[in-house]
Scaffold this active site. Structure first.
Site, PDB file in Angstrom:
ATOM      1  N   HIS A   8     -69.573-102.007 -72.223  1.00 26.69           N
ATOM      2  CA  HIS A   8     -70.830-101.925 -71.495  1.00 26.69           C
ATOM      3  C   HIS A   8     -71.784-102.977 -72.046  1.00 26.69           C
ATOM      4  CE1 HIS A   8     -74.480-100.301 -69.683  1.00 26.69           C
ATOM      5  NE2 HIS A   8     -73.652 -99.739 -68.825  1.00 26.69           N
ATOM      6  N   ASP A  48     -67.436 -94.471 -66.288  1.00 30.40           N
ATOM      7  CA  ASP A  48     -66.401 -94.551 -65.266  1.00 30.40           C
ATOM      8  C   ASP A  48     -65.030 -94.163 -65.782  1.00 30.40           C
ATOM      9  OD1 ASP A  48     -68.040 -95.364 -63.186  1.00 30.40           O
ATOM     10  OD2 ASP A  48     -68.071 -97.413 -63.939  1.00 30.40           O
TER      11      ASP A  48
HETATM   12  N1  CMC Z   1     -61.281-104.853 -71.959  1.00 24.94           N
HETATM   13  C1  CMC Z   1     -60.971-105.870 -72.809  1.00 24.94           C
HETATM   14  N2  CMC Z   1     -61.891-106.698 -73.347  1.00 24.94           N
HETATM   15  C2  CMC Z   1     -63.172-106.514 -73.014  1.00 24.94           C
HETATM   16  C3  CMC Z   1     -63.582-105.485 -72.135  1.00 24.94           C
HETATM   17  C4  CMC Z   1     -62.581-104.645 -71.607  1.00 24.94           C
HETATM   18  N3  CMC Z   1     -62.909-103.649 -70.757  1.00 24.94           N
HETATM   19  N4  CMC Z   1     -64.921-105.530 -71.965  1.00 24.94           N
HETATM   20  C5  CMC Z   1     -65.369-106.555 -72.719  1.00 24.94           C
HETATM   21  N5  CMC Z   1     -64.301-107.144 -73.369  1.00 24.94           N
HETATM   22  C6  CMC Z   1     -64.376-108.259 -74.332  1.00 24.94           C
HETATM   23  C7  CMC Z   1     -64.609-109.590 -73.652  1.00 24.94           C
HETATM   24  O1  CMC Z   1     -63.387-110.240 -73.327  1.00 24.94           O
HETATM   25  C8  CMC Z   1     -65.392-110.317 -74.714  1.00 24.94           C
HETATM   26  O2  CMC Z   1     -64.483-110.734 -75.715  1.00 24.94           O
HETATM   27  P1  CMC Z   1     -64.735-112.137 -76.516  1.00 24.94           P
HETATM   28  O3  CMC Z   1     -66.039-111.936 -77.232  1.00 24.94           O
HETATM   29  O4  CMC Z   1     -63.554-112.278 -77.409  1.00 24.94           O
HETATM   30  O5  CMC Z   1     -64.825-113.197 -75.441  1.00 24.94           O
HETATM   31  C9  CMC Z   1     -66.254-109.218 -75.352  1.00 24.94           C
HETATM   32  O6  CMC Z   1     -65.518-108.006 -75.156  1.00 24.94           O
HETATM   33  C10 CMC Z   1     -67.646-109.084 -74.723  1.00 24.94           C
HETATM   34  O7  CMC Z   1     -67.469-108.928 -73.324  1.00 24.94           O
HETATM   35  P2  CMC Z   1     -68.459-109.481 -72.221  1.00 24.94           P
HETATM   36  O8  CMC Z   1     -67.702-109.687 -70.955  1.00 24.94           O
HETATM   37  O9  CMC Z   1     -69.235-110.643 -72.777  1.00 24.94           O
HETATM   38  O10 CMC Z   1     -69.456-108.254 -72.100  1.00 24.94           O
HETATM   39  P3  CMC Z   1     -70.446-107.995 -70.914  1.00 24.94           P
HETATM   40  O11 CMC Z   1     -71.589-107.263 -71.500  1.00 24.94           O
HETATM   41  O12 CMC Z   1     -70.747-109.245 -70.169  1.00 24.94           O
HETATM   42  O13 CMC Z   1     -69.592-107.060 -69.922  1.00 24.94           O
HETATM   43  C11 CMC Z   1     -68.683-105.197 -68.817  1.00 24.94           C
HETATM   44  C12 CMC Z   1     -69.757-105.695 -69.794  1.00 24.94           C
HETATM   45  C13 CMC Z   1     -68.949-103.723 -68.517  1.00 24.94           C
HETATM   46  C14 CMC Z   1     -68.770-105.976 -67.501  1.00 24.94           C
HETATM   47  C15 CMC Z   1     -67.279-105.375 -69.455  1.00 24.94           C
HETATM   48  O14 CMC Z   1     -67.205-104.639 -70.659  1.00 24.94           O
HETATM   49  C16 CMC Z   1     -66.138-104.979 -68.521  1.00 24.94           C
HETATM   50  O15 CMC Z   1     -65.707-105.801 -67.706  1.00 24.94           O
HETATM   51  N6  CMC Z   1     -65.645-103.701 -68.608  1.00 24.94           N
HETATM   52  C17 CMC Z   1     -64.628-103.212 -67.699  1.00 24.94           C
HETATM   53  C18 CMC Z   1     -65.264-102.795 -66.372  1.00 24.94           C
HETATM   54  C19 CMC Z   1     -66.050-101.513 -66.467  1.00 24.94           C
HETATM   55  O16 CMC Z   1     -65.580-100.519 -67.019  1.00 24.94           O
HETATM   56  N7  CMC Z   1     -67.270-101.518 -65.880  1.00 24.94           N
HETATM   57  C20 CMC Z   1     -68.126-100.326 -65.795  1.00 24.94           C
HETATM   58  C21 CMC Z   1     -69.415-100.503 -66.523  1.00 24.94           C
HETATM   59  S1  CMC Z   1     -70.254 -98.918 -66.766  1.00 24.94           S
HETATM   60  C22 CMC Z   1     -70.659 -98.374 -65.181  1.00 24.94           C
HETATM   61  C23 CMC Z   1     -71.775 -99.154 -64.569  1.00 24.94           C
HETATM   62  O17 CMC Z   1     -72.893 -99.093 -65.085  1.00 24.94           O
HETATM   63  O18 CMC Z   1     -71.535 -99.813 -63.558  1.00 24.94           O
END
Ligand code: CMC
Length: 434
Positions: free
Chosen positions: A309, A367
């Site tokens: 998140h 989720d």
């Molecule tokens: N699985 C594997 N790696 C992950 C995941 C994941 N679910 N989420 C983040 N990472 C890694 C990402 O690859 C990055 O690694 P590195 O630093 O080595 O490049 C690091 O963690 C930080 O990730 P980010 O993409 O910079 O983080 P963000 O804050 O931009 O993204 C997120 C947040 C929710 C979009 C992401 O964690 C994700 O895609 N999660 C899966 C989808 C999901 O469950 N979404 C629901 C969110 S909660 C409900 C809502 O409010 O909508």
């Protein structure tokens, strides 16, 4: 209005030093007020994904991502889940205070008064393929509401804003249930206003005209809880979309349709559907390590759905509540062993012990568990994000109303760091050598 902090930030650029104020809210990080930055220095800020940007002032929802706290108008989500219900939470989000008994009754009446949709709306559904994704249908039909309620809508008139708010909150369950009914070829079921918001939604989804339908109180409670947990979440992608669309004074029904579009993505609300798809693909506990390996592989776009998140870097309090409720709901529904829940628990355990997830503070989010509850309630997977949209409509409406009445409100208009070609001369086609 925020307090101005006694501390200032001094920024030196070339031979110039400017002073920028720091503003304090009531809780959470203070913000550096950069509104005069461009005028004073000619510099813009650069923050793709808004990881360090507060886009507005808001008094609705507070998240402390390090402590895993979520407050609606100051009330912890745990207390609201235990002691309140969705209609009361909707009132709280819209008006800032919990309602008295008479305020609650009046509000409930105002909302239920608007549950019917214009008969002409049904014709829109017939234009869609039966196998259309219900979120695609929702983007279309909620957007279409703007054609039904446009001429009368002056968004600067508080009374008209109020009616538009009631209409949106009231009609969303009706439209959501119609999307489901259309997909399975059953007749639409009209709302029954004596029922609760959650019970009405369930009945419109599952009743058929040929039989009596009594809403199961366990399902009603579970649905109400899901609605409360998803009602608002400060400036997330879909809410920011609604605010940005609304900042041009656009029709609120069209603004909410844009929020539904943003919510649909698997990185946001679409994750609940994606979690179920992922669990079905993993299928057995033995295959979990293979998927964990894929999630860690930078060359593989696969991510563990329902993990991570932007704000919660400890745990998502909504996920904790969902996790507990998941067991209760499955027990109450007489589902003793749910293989998908067992798989989810094992996946959670393995991921939480893995250095990759520990270092990046990746925890299960709301989720991860909501899909399992919704599935146990026999809600079809394609409707998961639609249920999220029904709940979040209250948040979108509350945030839209706050924005419209904010004296600081301006059209949202971000800038960019231009990295394209510098100005160049046009070349006639016969002279292009490529
Ligand atoms: N699985 C594997 N790696 C992950 C995941 C994941 N679910 N989420 C983040 N990472 C890694 C990402 O690859 C990055 O690694 P590195 O630093 O080595 O490049 C690091 O963690 C930080 O990730 P980010 O993409 O910079 O983080 P963000 O804050 O931009 O993204 C997120 C947040 C929710 C979009 C992401 O964690 C994700 O895609 N999660 C899966 C989808 C999901 O469950 N979404 C629901 C969110 S909660 C409900 C809502 O409010 O909508």
């Amino acid at each position: 209005m925020p307090d101005e902090h006694t501390m200032k930030v001094h920024l030196s650029y070339g031979d110039k030093t400017i002073e920028l104020p720091v503003l304090n809210g009531t809780d959470g990080p203070s913000v550096l007020d950069i509104r005069s930055l461009y005028a004073q220095t000619g510099l813009l800020t650069f923050d793709p994904g808004f990881t360090s940007t507060a886009s507005c002032e808001s008094s609705i929802t507070f998240i402390d991502g390090d402590e895993g706290r979520l407050l609606y108008r100051g009330y912890p989500i745990q207390e609201l889940v235990q002691q309140s219900d969705f209609i009361e939470v909707a009132y709280l989000l819209l008006y800032g205070e919990l309602p008295t008994l008479s305020e609650r009754a009046r509000f409930s009446e105002d909302v239920t008064y608007h549950t019917l949709v214009h008969e002409q709306i049904s014709a829109f559904y017939n234009g869609f393929r039966r196998d259309a994704h219900p979120m695609a249908v929702m983007v279309g039909v909620v957007g279409a509401l703007s054609a039904f309620y446009h001429d009368s809508l002056d968004i600067h008139d508080a009374n008209l804003r109020e009616i538009a708010s009631f209409r949106l909150i009231a009609k969303m369950p009706t439209l959501a249930a119609m999307a489901y009914k259309y997909s399975i070829g059953q007749p639409f079921v009209y709302p029954k206003n004596e029922l609760s918001y959650a019970a009405n939604l369930l009945r419109m989804m599952f009743a058929v005209p040929s039989e009596n339908y009594i809403v199961n109180p366990v399902l009603e409670r579970a649905m109400d809880l899901i609605l409360v947990l998803h009602a608002d979440h400060e400036q997330n992608a879909s809410t920011s979309t609604v605010r940005l669309a609304g900042s041009s004074a656009a029709n609120p029904f069209a603004c909410v349709a844009s929020g539904i579009a943003a919510l649909w993505g698997p990185a946001h609300g679409g994750a609940n559907e994606a979690v179920l798809a992922m669990l079905s693909e993993i299928a057995t506990k033995e295959r979990i390590p293979e998927f964990i390996k894929r999630a860690k592989d930078k060359n593989d776009p696969f991510r563990l759905m329902g993990f991570g998140h932007r704000i919660y870097k400890n745990f998502d309090p909504r996920a904790t509540i969902m996790r507990q409720t998941c067991h209760e709901v499955l027990n109450e529904l007489g589902i003793k062993n749910d293989p998908l829940l067992d798989l989810a628990m094992e996946l959670e355990k393995i991921a939480l012990e893995d250095d990759y997830f520990i270092e990046r503070k990746l925890y299960p989010n709301v989720d991860f568990y909501s899909g399992i509850i919704l599935r146990a309630m026999q809600i079809p997977v394609s409707m998961f994000t639609v249920i999220f949209a029904v709940a979040r409509t209250v948040g979108w409406v509350a945030q839209w109303r706050e924005m419209i009445t904010d004296p600081l409100q301006k059209i949202g208009r971000p800038r960019q760091l231009y990295c394209g070609k510098k100005e160049r001369r046009f070349i006639p086609v016969e002279k292009r050598g490529r």
